[in-house]
Design an enzyme around this catalytic site. Sequence first.
Site, PDB file in Angstrom:
ATOM      1  CB  CYS A   1      40.955   3.313  52.822  1.00  0.00           C
ATOM      2  SG  CYS A   1      39.376   2.654  52.240  1.00  0.00           S
TER       3      CYS A   1
ATOM      4  CG  HIS B   1      42.862  -0.862  54.196  1.00  0.00           C
ATOM      5  ND1 HIS B   1      42.774   0.096  55.191  1.00  0.00           N
ATOM      6  CD2 HIS B   1      41.699  -0.795  53.507  1.00  0.00           C
ATOM      7  CE1 HIS B   1      41.603   0.708  55.118  1.00  0.00           C
ATOM      8  NE2 HIS B   1      40.926   0.187  54.100  1.00  0.00           N
TER       9      HIS B   1
ATOM     10  CD  GLU C   1      45.831  -0.346  57.083  1.00  0.00           C
ATOM     11  OE1 GLU C   1      46.397   0.071  56.055  1.00  0.00           O
ATOM     12  OE2 GLU C   1      44.582  -0.440  57.182  1.00  0.00           O
TER      13      GLU C   1
END
Length: 275
Positions: free
Chosen positions: A144, A248, A250
């Site tokens: 990001c 994202h 994660e």
Amino acid sequence: MKKFLGFIALVALLTGGSWELQAQSKKTKPAAETVAVKQYKPIIGISATDSSPVSAPLTYVSAVKSAGGVPLVIPMTSDKAQIEAVLEVVDAVVMTGGEDVDPLKGYGEEPIRALGEIVPERDVFDIMLIKMAVEKGLPVLGICRGEQLMNVAFGGTLYQDIPSQVPSSYIKHNQRAPRNYGTHSIDITEGSLLHKQLGVTSIAVNSYHHQAVKDPAPGFKVTAVSKDGIVEAIEKADSDRVWGVQFHPEGFVSMGDDSFLGIFKHLVEKAKETK
Ligand code: MN
């Protein structure tokens, strides 16, 4: 004999008992073993976020662990020597998400009204960290803001605000949905790092951004776009270890969804090669 023992005691005193320490470290840590341990579990540095300049969200920590790496948060600093020392320890770096990038300092543009919060100290830290890590040959994954910063650090530009600067963009890039839920699709360039990592050329990603890469930095290429043409991934053209994603991963991996685990696995694999 007494005299000799006295001499030994004096030397031990003067050297602060370092003889013993040296002997111990030689006994318990043979060099080859240290290398083997590191190759098995590389240390992955994670750039701290500014809300607490010594910590990063657990989602990043957890994703690195899931891929077999050892997470180590890198505290924010503008001290070059501190960063140099940290880069001696870590085998790869993850640049985390966060605030907008300062357009004036970053890429010479006046701020438009829709620009969000900027954190100048963090820009300085992130840009130093990315440049020094890449220079050193370490693998770097930008996520990001981390991806946008990577682009700016190497001479690229950003859209400061997609809704006001890209009239043709019609997709909601700031989703109101769970972090582990993909709301818009992206098309991935065949043969790119991201394609190799995910094994697909199309996938639904989560999306939490109003800025995006505009002109890719010299030496970088775009490797994924959304259906409205917004850049969703970049990579350094002459490298197999420097890349960034606008979404994202994660957020998925930390919730047990392995569809994006390949991104972190690649980072860990490349980290093993660095030391
Ligand atoms: Mn998006």
